[in-house]
Design an enzyme around this catalytic site. Structure first.
Site, PDB file in Angstrom:
ATOM      1  N   SER A 127       0.837  -1.200   0.000  1.00 32.44           N
ATOM      2  CA  SER A 127       0.000   0.000   0.000  1.00 32.44           C
ATOM      3  C   SER A 127       0.868   1.246   0.000  1.00 32.44           C
ATOM      4  O   SER A 127       1.970   1.249   0.589  1.00 32.44           O
ATOM      5  CB  SER A 127      -0.855   0.000   1.268  1.00 32.44           C
ATOM      6  OG  SER A 127      -1.465   1.261   1.445  1.00 32.44           O
ATOM      7  N   TYR A 150      -1.202   0.043  10.346  1.00 33.58           N
ATOM      8  CA  TYR A 150      -1.565  -0.598   9.072  1.00 33.58           C
ATOM      9  C   TYR A 150      -0.412  -0.475   8.072  1.00 33.58           C
ATOM     10  O   TYR A 150       0.068  -1.478   7.523  1.00 33.58           O
ATOM     11  CB  TYR A 150      -2.849   0.032   8.503  1.00 33.58           C
ATOM     12  CG  TYR A 150      -3.089  -0.371   7.067  1.00 33.58           C
ATOM     13  CD1 TYR A 150      -3.475  -1.673   6.749  1.00 33.58           C
ATOM     14  CD2 TYR A 150      -2.892   0.540   6.020  1.00 33.58           C
ATOM     15  CE1 TYR A 150      -3.656  -2.062   5.430  1.00 33.58           C
ATOM     16  CE2 TYR A 150      -3.068   0.159   4.706  1.00 33.58           C
ATOM     17  CZ  TYR A 150      -3.449  -1.136   4.414  1.00 33.58           C
ATOM     18  OH  TYR A 150      -3.618  -1.518   3.100  1.00 33.58           O
ATOM     19  N   LYS A 154       2.402  -3.385   6.430  1.00 36.83           N
ATOM     20  CA  LYS A 154       2.660  -3.607   4.996  1.00 36.83           C
ATOM     21  C   LYS A 154       4.157  -3.499   4.714  1.00 36.83           C
ATOM     22  O   LYS A 154       4.705  -4.284   3.938  1.00 36.83           O
ATOM     23  CB  LYS A 154       1.859  -2.611   4.151  1.00 36.83           C
ATOM     24  CG  LYS A 154       0.370  -2.875   4.145  1.00 36.83           C
ATOM     25  CD  LYS A 154       0.069  -4.185   3.420  1.00 36.83           C
ATOM     26  CE  LYS A 154      -1.401  -4.565   3.446  1.00 36.83           C
ATOM     27  NZ  LYS A 154      -1.671  -5.853   2.769  1.00 36.83           N
TER      28      LYS A 154
HETATM   29  N1  UFG Z   1     -12.065  12.551   2.760  1.00 37.05           N
HETATM   30  C1  UFG Z   1     -12.957  13.588   2.896  1.00 37.05           C
HETATM   31  N2  UFG Z   1     -14.219  13.287   3.327  1.00 37.05           N
HETATM   32  C2  UFG Z   1     -14.621  12.014   3.637  1.00 37.05           C
HETATM   33  C3  UFG Z   1     -13.680  10.975   3.509  1.00 37.05           C
HETATM   34  C4  UFG Z   1     -12.409  11.264   3.063  1.00 37.05           C
HETATM   35  O1  UFG Z   1     -12.636  14.743   2.629  1.00 37.05           O
HETATM   36  O2  UFG Z   1     -15.774  11.833   4.028  1.00 37.05           O
HETATM   37  C5  UFG Z   1     -10.735  12.866   2.227  1.00 37.05           C
HETATM   38  C6  UFG Z   1      -9.609  12.447   3.138  1.00 37.05           C
HETATM   39  O3  UFG Z   1      -9.391  13.416   4.128  1.00 37.05           O
HETATM   40  C7  UFG Z   1      -8.471  12.316   2.133  1.00 37.05           C
HETATM   41  C8  UFG Z   1      -9.175  11.835   0.846  1.00 37.05           C
HETATM   42  O4  UFG Z   1     -10.547  12.138   1.031  1.00 37.05           O
HETATM   43  O5  UFG Z   1      -7.894  13.551   1.893  1.00 37.05           O
HETATM   44  C9  UFG Z   1      -9.038  10.360   0.604  1.00 37.05           C
HETATM   45  O6  UFG Z   1      -9.354   9.682   1.804  1.00 37.05           O
HETATM   46  P1  UFG Z   1      -9.519   8.108   1.906  1.00 37.05           P
HETATM   47  O7  UFG Z   1      -9.807   7.778   3.320  1.00 37.05           O
HETATM   48  O8  UFG Z   1     -10.455   7.614   0.862  1.00 37.05           O
HETATM   49  O9  UFG Z   1      -8.091   7.562   1.454  1.00 37.05           O
HETATM   50  P2  UFG Z   1      -6.621   7.873   2.006  1.00 37.05           P
HETATM   51  O10 UFG Z   1      -5.903   8.583   0.903  1.00 37.05           O
HETATM   52  O11 UFG Z   1      -6.625   8.496   3.329  1.00 37.05           O
HETATM   53  O12 UFG Z   1      -6.068   6.400   2.206  1.00 37.05           O
HETATM   54  C10 UFG Z   1      -6.193   5.425   1.204  1.00 37.05           C
HETATM   55  C11 UFG Z   1      -6.575   4.086   1.836  1.00 37.05           C
HETATM   56  C12 UFG Z   1      -5.499   3.592   2.723  1.00 37.05           C
HETATM   57  C13 UFG Z   1      -4.210   3.578   1.965  1.00 37.05           C
HETATM   58  C14 UFG Z   1      -3.908   4.915   1.354  1.00 37.05           C
HETATM   59  C15 UFG Z   1      -2.695   4.822   0.497  1.00 37.05           C
HETATM   60  O13 UFG Z   1      -7.749   4.232   2.588  1.00 37.05           O
HETATM   61  O14 UFG Z   1      -5.782   2.287   3.127  1.00 37.05           O
HETATM   62  O15 UFG Z   1      -4.981   5.342   0.546  1.00 37.05           O
HETATM   63  O16 UFG Z   1      -2.318   6.072   0.035  1.00 37.05           O
HETATM   64  F1  UFG Z   1      -3.233   3.253   2.807  1.00 37.05           F
END
Ligand code: UFG
Length: 334
Positions: A127, A150, A154
């Site tokens: 990841s 997490y 990985k």
């Molecule tokens: N976000 C919002 N509103 C929401 C949910 C998320 O603004 O309701 C934003 C988050 O703050 C972030 C973006 O959308 O800026 C993406 O968030 P996600 O939770 O979808 O994904 P992340 O980039 O935080 O993390 C994802 C996976 C992880 C992985 C990571 C690798 O969830 O498991 O990508 O880069 F590790």
């Protein structure tokens, strides 16, 4: 890597093959004529996603190496794709030891079985979480400094695979996924509500505004930028890597993304449009630990295998929406 496609069909064990990315990959392998054996504890995965593909149901993490070894021998397995893992960042903070047991323990069991059964090819689901708070376009050579258990599990699993490749002829690749979304078919969509797209759909279904966590980042529109890659492209990447594993032992670390960033605001607008909702997104405080921009440099994967992503953010959002509709209709019928 050797970029020529393989000539013979393979016999592939896919752990976690009934899950979201695993089922897409298992079906692609079966469609091209490879023999597929799925090992999955069926807790978040479902055998309905992979009709016609044999499934053996157990959890790999604890004392499973003898059982895995005998399955590998019995089914004359040539290669393993290892998806089975726990993937909730928040939960990993609550239960770090359990995350190590599950995500690193399973790799230890698998590697012991592979060594005994003389199965020498492995593709591992890693990841972009291993990069922690790195921001910008990230190459595989960036320092890996995970910021939660997490991501740490990985990275530890990658290191275990690299160490194994120094001791026996293991030919492995660790694929660092960026933000995976969409569905290759409606019934294969992500049924967990862990990421931006499914969370927004959930909000909309409850007639609540989608939330944007922070609009004061140093990005194009102030919201976080991520690299969204379609799950069908991700599945295809596994086949490309399997076919191009180098002849020499080692662990190739490869980013799986598109190389293109999309802001949360752009994503949320696309999600609202596809769902036909007239809700308006609300901006909230920044979420802790969110880097401003995380985009994968994808040249290494392209050079080594010829693979690059083909599907757009629109494809991701539309197919995720169709899948959501499919599961909503299913829930209503039952
Ligand atoms: N976000 C919002 N509103 C929401 C949910 C998320 O603004 O309701 C934003 C988050 O703050 C972030 C973006 O959308 O800026 C993406 O968030 P996600 O939770 O979808 O994904 P992340 O980039 O935080 O993390 C994802 C996976 C992880 C992985 C990571 C690798 O969830 O498991 O990508 O880069 F590790």
């Amino acid at each position: 890597m050797n970029s020529t496609r393989r000539l013979d069909h393979m016999r592939v064990m896919v752990t976690g093959g009934a899950g979201y990315i695993g089922a897409h990959t298992s079906r692609l392998l079966a469609d091209r004529g490879d023999y597929v054996l799925v090992v999955d504890d069926l807790v978040t995965g479902s055998a309905d996603r992979i009709p016609g593909i044999p499934v053996v149901s157990f959890n790999l993490a604890n004392g499973s190496s003898a059982r895995l070894e005998s399955l590998m021998r019995e089914h004359r397995i040539d290669a393993v794709i290892h998806f089975a893992a726990q993937k909730q960042v928040g939960e990993s903070v609550e239960k770090p030891a359990w995350y190590y047991e599950q995500n690193v323990g399973s790799v230890a069991q698998l590697l012991m079985a592979m060594q005994q059964a003389e199965v020498h090819k492995l593709v591992f689901s890693s990841s972009a979480a291993v990069y922690g708070e790195a921001s910008g376009t990230i190459t595989e050579d960036a320092v890996a400094r995970p910021i939660n258990p997490y991501g740490a599990t990985k990275l530890a699993a990658e290191q275990l695979i690299s160490a194994s490749a120094l001791s026996w002829p293991l030919r492995a690749a660790s694929l660092r996924y960026f933000n995976v979304g969409g569905a290759g078919r409606p019934e294969l969509g992500d049924t967990q509500t862990l990421n931006l797209i499914p969370i927004c759909f959930e909000q909309i279904a409850a007639h609540k505004s989608p939330l944007i966590f922070g609009n004061d980042y140093d990005t194009v529109d102030g919201t976080c930028v991520r690299d969204y890659v379609h799950v069908s492209d991700v599945a295809d990447a596994h086949l490309a890597v399997l076919d191009a594993l180098p002849d020499e032992p080692g662990n190739e670390v490869l980013n799986i993304g598109t190389g293109v960033g999309t802001s949360v605001r752009e994503m949320v607008d696309a999600i609202l449009a596809v769902s036909g909702s007239d809700l308006i997104a609300e901006v909230r405080e920044r979420r802790r630990g969110d880097p401003a921009a995380v985009v994968g440099a994808v040249d290494r994967m392209k050079e080594l295998t010829g693979w690059s992503a083909t599907m757009s953010v629109a494809d991701i959002v539309e197919s995720a929406w169709e899948s959501r509709q499919y599961f909503a209709a299913l829930a209503q019928r039952s």
